[in-house]
Design a protein around this motif. Structure first.
Motif, PDB file in Angstrom:
ATOM      1  N   PRO A  58     -90.031  74.368  24.031  1.00 21.49           N
ATOM      2  CA  PRO A  58     -88.796  74.444  24.827  1.00 21.49           C
ATOM      3  C   PRO A  58     -87.568  74.682  23.966  1.00 21.49           C
ATOM      4  O   PRO A  58     -86.626  75.355  24.400  1.00 21.49           O
ATOM      5  CB  PRO A  58     -88.733  73.071  25.513  1.00 21.49           C
ATOM      6  CG  PRO A  58     -90.115  72.532  25.458  1.00 21.49           C
ATOM      7  CD  PRO A  58     -90.705  73.052  24.190  1.00 21.49           C
ATOM      8  N   VAL A  59     -87.578  74.156  22.761  1.00 25.26           N
ATOM      9  CA  VAL A  59     -86.442  74.325  21.857  1.00 25.26           C
ATOM     10  C   VAL A  59     -86.334  75.776  21.398  1.00 25.26           C
ATOM     11  O   VAL A  59     -85.238  76.334  21.308  1.00 25.26           O
ATOM     12  CB  VAL A  59     -86.579  73.378  20.640  1.00 25.26           C
ATOM     13  CG1 VAL A  59     -85.404  73.554  19.687  1.00 25.26           C
ATOM     14  CG2 VAL A  59     -86.675  71.935  21.097  1.00 25.26           C
ATOM     15  N   ILE A  60     -87.467  76.402  21.112  1.00 28.12           N
ATOM     16  CA  ILE A  60     -87.474  77.818  20.720  1.00 28.12           C
ATOM     17  C   ILE A  60     -86.955  78.684  21.865  1.00 28.12           C
ATOM     18  O   ILE A  60     -86.146  79.596  21.658  1.00 28.12           O
ATOM     19  CB  ILE A  60     -88.890  78.257  20.305  1.00 28.12           C
ATOM     20  CG1 ILE A  60     -89.322  77.551  19.028  1.00 28.12           C
ATOM     21  CG2 ILE A  60     -88.943  79.770  20.105  1.00 28.12           C
ATOM     22  CD1 ILE A  60     -90.752  77.840  18.617  1.00 28.12           C
ATOM     23  N   GLY A 212     -75.685  71.066  24.482  1.00 25.89           N
ATOM     24  CA  GLY A 212     -76.230  69.734  24.682  1.00 25.89           C
ATOM     25  C   GLY A 212     -77.482  69.435  23.874  1.00 25.89           C
ATOM     26  O   GLY A 212     -77.909  70.207  23.010  1.00 25.89           O
ATOM     27  N   TYR A 213     -78.097  68.269  24.207  1.00 29.56           N
ATOM     28  CA  TYR A 213     -79.227  67.730  23.463  1.00 29.56           C
ATOM     29  C   TYR A 213     -80.551  67.830  24.210  1.00 29.56           C
ATOM     30  O   TYR A 213     -81.601  67.534  23.644  1.00 29.56           O
ATOM     31  CB  TYR A 213     -78.980  66.243  23.169  1.00 29.56           C
ATOM     32  CG  TYR A 213     -78.318  65.959  21.844  1.00 29.56           C
ATOM     33  CD1 TYR A 213     -79.072  65.727  20.701  1.00 29.56           C
ATOM     34  CD2 TYR A 213     -76.934  65.904  21.739  1.00 29.56           C
ATOM     35  CE1 TYR A 213     -78.467  65.448  19.489  1.00 29.56           C
ATOM     36  CE2 TYR A 213     -76.322  65.625  20.534  1.00 29.56           C
ATOM     37  CZ  TYR A 213     -77.093  65.390  19.406  1.00 29.56           C
ATOM     38  OH  TYR A 213     -76.491  65.119  18.201  1.00 29.56           O
ATOM     39  N   VAL A 214     -80.521  68.197  25.465  1.00 29.56           N
ATOM     40  CA  VAL A 214     -81.720  68.124  26.306  1.00 29.56           C
ATOM     41  C   VAL A 214     -82.840  68.977  25.716  1.00 29.56           C
ATOM     42  O   VAL A 214     -82.632  70.148  25.407  1.00 29.56           O
ATOM     43  CB  VAL A 214     -81.405  68.578  27.746  1.00 29.56           C
ATOM     44  CG1 VAL A 214     -82.671  68.589  28.588  1.00 29.56           C
ATOM     45  CG2 VAL A 214     -80.361  67.657  28.365  1.00 29.56           C
ATOM     46  N   ASP A 215     -84.040  68.373  25.583  1.00 25.43           N
ATOM     47  CA  ASP A 215     -85.145  69.065  24.910  1.00 25.43           C
ATOM     48  C   ASP A 215     -86.230  69.547  25.875  1.00 25.43           C
ATOM     49  O   ASP A 215     -87.316  69.916  25.439  1.00 25.43           O
ATOM     50  CB  ASP A 215     -85.777  68.179  23.836  1.00 25.43           C
ATOM     51  CG  ASP A 215     -86.230  66.830  24.392  1.00 25.43           C
ATOM     52  OD1 ASP A 215     -86.373  66.711  25.619  1.00 25.43           O
ATOM     53  OD2 ASP A 215     -86.432  65.902  23.592  1.00 25.43           O
ATOM     54  N   ARG A 216     -85.940  69.564  27.177  1.00 28.64           N
ATOM     55  CA  ARG A 216     -86.934  70.067  28.122  1.00 28.64           C
ATOM     56  C   ARG A 216     -86.789  71.584  28.286  1.00 28.64           C
ATOM     57  O   ARG A 216     -85.801  72.180  27.845  1.00 28.64           O
ATOM     58  CB  ARG A 216     -86.773  69.383  29.477  1.00 28.64           C
ATOM     59  CG  ARG A 216     -85.476  69.694  30.179  1.00 28.64           C
ATOM     60  CD  ARG A 216     -85.432  69.097  31.581  1.00 28.64           C
ATOM     61  NE  ARG A 216     -84.199  69.439  32.282  1.00 28.64           N
ATOM     62  CZ  ARG A 216     -83.099  68.715  32.244  1.00 28.64           C
ATOM     63  NH1 ARG A 216     -83.075  67.597  31.544  1.00 28.64           N
ATOM     64  NH2 ARG A 216     -82.009  69.102  32.893  1.00 28.64           N
TER      65      ARG A 216
END
Length: 282
Positions: A58-60, A212-216
């Protein structure tokens, strides 16, 4: 016999060697620390346990979406602004002098300032919140000065006589730039794009305040998304036991940057080969 010592050459060699050793040490540290634990599953799995476990897929995806938004803004605005500045370069009006000075000033503004502006304007005033769109637009503001400065220098290197010849043939300025000037400035366009992409991919501070920080996995550009640089920072600074995956994520980011650079390098070589073949035919 007197021996002439070229101190400038010695200093240049020493400093070049220091830069090379620094780069090798950084890359070597990342490779050694990440190589033992990196696997294909790390690239394809979701983030788990705040990043201590799982992967970075998800981060990629978020990183690529932020980069896409950034470049979709930078390319058209950067090209048009560069053409405008180059076209009126000889006039040296106060307006164009002011634009150039503003571009130079923006190039030196700290990224945290861009982040605060992006949060205030895109996230709050325009109501985008912490989103991929907000982060991408903020990165576009950061990358635009570098892109414009680099590409304008490339356009300025094209002989002025090419533009005048096109005008004497009755061609419009649009056709002259599209069919004569821009093809000659393609190498500068590639360089400007590579530098802008590198600036965007390596950015952290601005994205903390905007994307933001959300990693989904993001479902749209209005969802919050965590970029790789932010993910590395969070694992290294805020997550106990996240050092291993921080190194793995750093390797992924480094590989992504090198892959993009390699792609543009091949594109540049293809363009040069094509140009050379066209000259031989003519």
């Amino acid at each position: 016999m007197l021996i002439k010592i070229n101190f400038s050459r010695i200093f240049a060699t020493v400093f070049a060697g220091l830069v090379f050793l620094s780069m090798i040490s950084i890359l070597g540290d990342i490779l050694v620390s990440a190589f033992e634990h990196l696997s294909l599953s790390f690239l394809l799995e979701d983030v788990e346990s705040a990043g201590r476990k799982g992967g970075v897929f998800p981060v990629i995806v978020s990183t690529l979406l932020i980069l896409m938004v950034c470049m979709l803004v930078v390319l058209p605005l950067g090209i048009l602004t560069s053409i405008h500045l180059c076209k009126y370069h000889e006039k040296k009006s106060s307006l164009h002098f002011l634009i150039r000075k503003l571009i130079e000033v923006l190039s030196g503004v700290p990224s945290i300032v861009f982040g605060l502006f992006g949060n205030s304007f895109f996230s709050v005033i325009l109501g985008m919140g912490f989103s991929i769109l907000s982060g991408g637009l903020t990165l576009a503001l950061m990358a635009l000065p570098l892109f414009i400065y680099t590409f304008e220098r490339g356009l300025s290197s094209v002989p002025q006589k090419d533009y005048l010849v096109g005008k004497s043939l009755g061609l419009s300025s649009w056709r002259i730039y599209k069919e004569i000037i821009l093809p000659q400035a393609t190498p500068s366009l590639i360089v400007a794009s590579v530098l802008s992409i590198g600036r965007a991919l390596a950015e952290t501070a601005a994205l903390i305040f905007t994307s933001g920080y959300v990693d989904r996995m993001p479902e749209s550009l209005f969802d919050s998304g965590r970029a790789l640089s932010v993910h590395i920072y969070d694992l290294a600074m805020n997550v106990p036991g996240g050092d291993r995956n921080a190194y793995n994520s750093a390797f992924v980011l480094m590989f992504l940057i090198l892959s993009i650079n390699a792609f543009f390098h091949l594109l540049h070589k293809f363009y040069l080969r094509k140009s050379k073949a066209a000259e031989e035919i003519s």
